[in-house]
Write an enzyme that holds these catalytic residues in place. Sequence first.
Site, PDB file in Angstrom:
ATOM      1  N   LYS A 153       1.221  15.151   9.090  1.00 52.21           N
ATOM      2  CA  LYS A 153       1.195  15.875   7.817  1.00 52.21           C
ATOM      3  C   LYS A 153      -0.140  15.531   7.161  1.00 52.21           C
ATOM      4  O   LYS A 153      -0.371  14.398   6.745  1.00 52.21           O
ATOM      5  CB  LYS A 153       2.378  15.418   6.959  1.00 52.21           C
ATOM      6  N   GLY A 163       1.164   4.993   1.647  1.00 52.60           N
ATOM      7  CA  GLY A 163       0.990   5.633   0.342  1.00 52.60           C
ATOM      8  C   GLY A 163       1.740   4.897  -0.744  1.00 52.60           C
ATOM      9  O   GLY A 163       1.995   3.689  -0.654  1.00 52.60           O
ATOM     10  N   SER A 164       2.121   5.641  -1.777  1.00 56.18           N
ATOM     11  CA  SER A 164       2.744   5.043  -2.954  1.00 56.18           C
ATOM     12  C   SER A 164       4.183   4.632  -2.682  1.00 56.18           C
ATOM     13  O   SER A 164       4.846   5.140  -1.769  1.00 56.18           O
ATOM     14  CB  SER A 164       2.720   6.041  -4.117  1.00 56.18           C
ATOM     15  N   GLY A 223       6.503   7.765  -3.282  1.00 55.89           N
ATOM     16  CA  GLY A 223       6.486   8.719  -2.181  1.00 55.89           C
ATOM     17  C   GLY A 223       7.127   8.165  -0.926  1.00 55.89           C
ATOM     18  O   GLY A 223       7.895   8.847  -0.242  1.00 55.89           O
ATOM     19  N   GLY A 224       6.818   6.906  -0.613  1.00 59.80           N
ATOM     20  CA  GLY A 224       7.385   6.289   0.575  1.00 59.80           C
ATOM     21  C   GLY A 224       8.886   6.126   0.480  1.00 59.80           C
ATOM     22  O   GLY A 224       9.623   6.389   1.441  1.00 59.80           O
ATOM     23  N   GLU A 282       4.157   1.747   4.588  1.00 62.88           N
ATOM     24  CA  GLU A 282       3.351   0.716   3.929  1.00 62.88           C
ATOM     25  C   GLU A 282       3.085   1.248   2.534  1.00 62.88           C
ATOM     26  O   GLU A 282       2.485   2.307   2.366  1.00 62.88           O
ATOM     27  CB  GLU A 282       2.061   0.480   4.720  1.00 62.88           C
ATOM     28  N   CYS A 291      -5.199  -1.038  -0.403  1.00 56.55           N
ATOM     29  CA  CYS A 291      -3.831  -1.530  -0.535  1.00 56.55           C
ATOM     30  C   CYS A 291      -3.790  -3.043  -0.673  1.00 56.55           C
ATOM     31  O   CYS A 291      -2.742  -3.615  -0.957  1.00 56.55           O
ATOM     32  CB  CYS A 291      -2.988  -1.094   0.658  1.00 56.55           C
ATOM     33  N   GLU A 316       2.357  -2.949  -8.682  1.00 57.84           N
ATOM     34  CA  GLU A 316       0.991  -2.567  -8.335  1.00 57.84           C
ATOM     35  C   GLU A 316       0.498  -1.452  -9.248  1.00 57.84           C
ATOM     36  O   GLU A 316       1.207  -0.476  -9.493  1.00 57.84           O
ATOM     37  CB  GLU A 316       0.938  -2.085  -6.885  1.00 57.84           C
TER      38      GLU A 316
END
Length: 532
Positions: free
Chosen positions: A184, A241-242, A245-246, A265, A302, A395
């Site tokens: 994606k 990603g965030s 979203g994850g 991650e 990250c 974070e």
Amino acid sequence: MNLTGQQLIGYRESAKSDETFPAFDPCNGAGLETFFYEATEKEIGEAVELAESVFSDFRDLSAEARADFLEAICEETMALGDKLLERATAETGHPLARCEMERNRIIQQAHLFSELIREGSWADARIDLGDANRQPMPKPDVRSMMQPIGPIAVFGASNFPIAISVLGADTISAFAAGCPVIVKAHPAHPGTCELAARAILGAAKRCNMPEGIFSMIHGRSTEVGSCLVQHPGIMAAAFTGSLAGGRALMDVAAARPVPIPFYAEMGSVNPIFVLPGALTQKKEQIAAGFVTSLTMGVGQFCTNPGLVAGIGSDDWDNFSELVAKKVSEFAPSTMLHAGIHEAYTKGIELRNNSAVLELIGKSSASPNPDACEAAAYVFQTSRQGIMSDPTLLDELFGPVSTLVNCEGVDDMVAVAEKLDGSLSASVHGTEEDLIDFHPLLSVLQRKAGRLIFNGYPVGIEVCHSIHHGGPYPAASHSFFTSIGTRCIERFVRPVCYQDWPDSQLPLELQNANPRDVWRLVDGARSNSALKV
């Protein structure tokens, strides 16, 4: 090579949707060349079904053939020349040198995986020889090894448009294992993604790979990603990603009629603990290294350190002053895209209004909001302040960190216990400090995936031993890494063969050991042929 903005489904292009979206230059908000087509559910299904149809053929290729394919990807990527780097710079605001560094990293990584699969011991071949004369029951011949699981969905990171995206370790390790991949593309750098995808497809054609081992789809909506993960032909997914979203996609993967592994991650604070001995000996060096690590990439790694803990003293006060001064020297710089810039700006506003935080340093120059620029900030609080507001341990993606004043080892341990899982934790100290602060180290071993001594978390060595993961929310599964050769373990599963004819076993398990791989034979390591 011209961009088309279409889905790349195997070797063909597809644009069945009327919905498109542009790419932007974050430095000025200007639209870039080419509009990109949102993938339809039908196109997603076609990509996954094509991958399913060729999985057996790809899985059965020799390790040598897959290694040649990985090396061809390197050659096709380099053949893109500066076009790939320039497009990545235009879509992210990264300097050209940074994009070149990313390209070098993926080349090194692909070669590392080609060497790994040629050598062969990663498959963990195990043999327990049978004994028909054993009493009271005969002992069966039992052999096992890791085998690829099927088509993999990959979601790349926004902050590494080359190194952790279409050409990243997720894709390369899946290919190395023998799994087809559907990527994606990230909507923040879709042109970079298309160029990288075409390099993979060019390599696949050169190596006569079966059509369908790689496809790439575009999509700005969350529905595209959800549809991909929900497809029953997808056997695992990898995401960088965030946390929001994850976690959303992780829940989709778990809610399927047949759940699949989802390797994400996500968020990480990456704390640094500065112990008294090191602070006395080299406070200036530690302050400089910390600020460099904090502001590198405009704080959009990250692993940028979001928290630094030390014990109150004159040395700690001096350290805090040095940090504040160095942060003031950071020139505001462009962030990756407007969404990240907006989230960062809101996060800074919340911290400025916090009753338990004191702003002790920030960039002396003002950022240009029209260019998505971010200034650097450093705040200060106490152990009690951290305990009273858990959101300070979340974070905030960007160049901001908090110094925590502790009164002793017990305070440091309490702060560490309060932390969520993290990708890394750094300790600056002497060997005597490590003895005195052993209770802290015991906590950090539970909290982080990578423990760093007298160093900084930014900058990850791509090698066999590296672990880039950690307890939730740093990663969805702390057993696995998203960087380094161990990440191949995410896309394989053990398959066991009992009393199977030798000629029908995988090469790695056959008596003659034609690939000369190291195996565990009756509990002992050996690469010798078996005399059975």
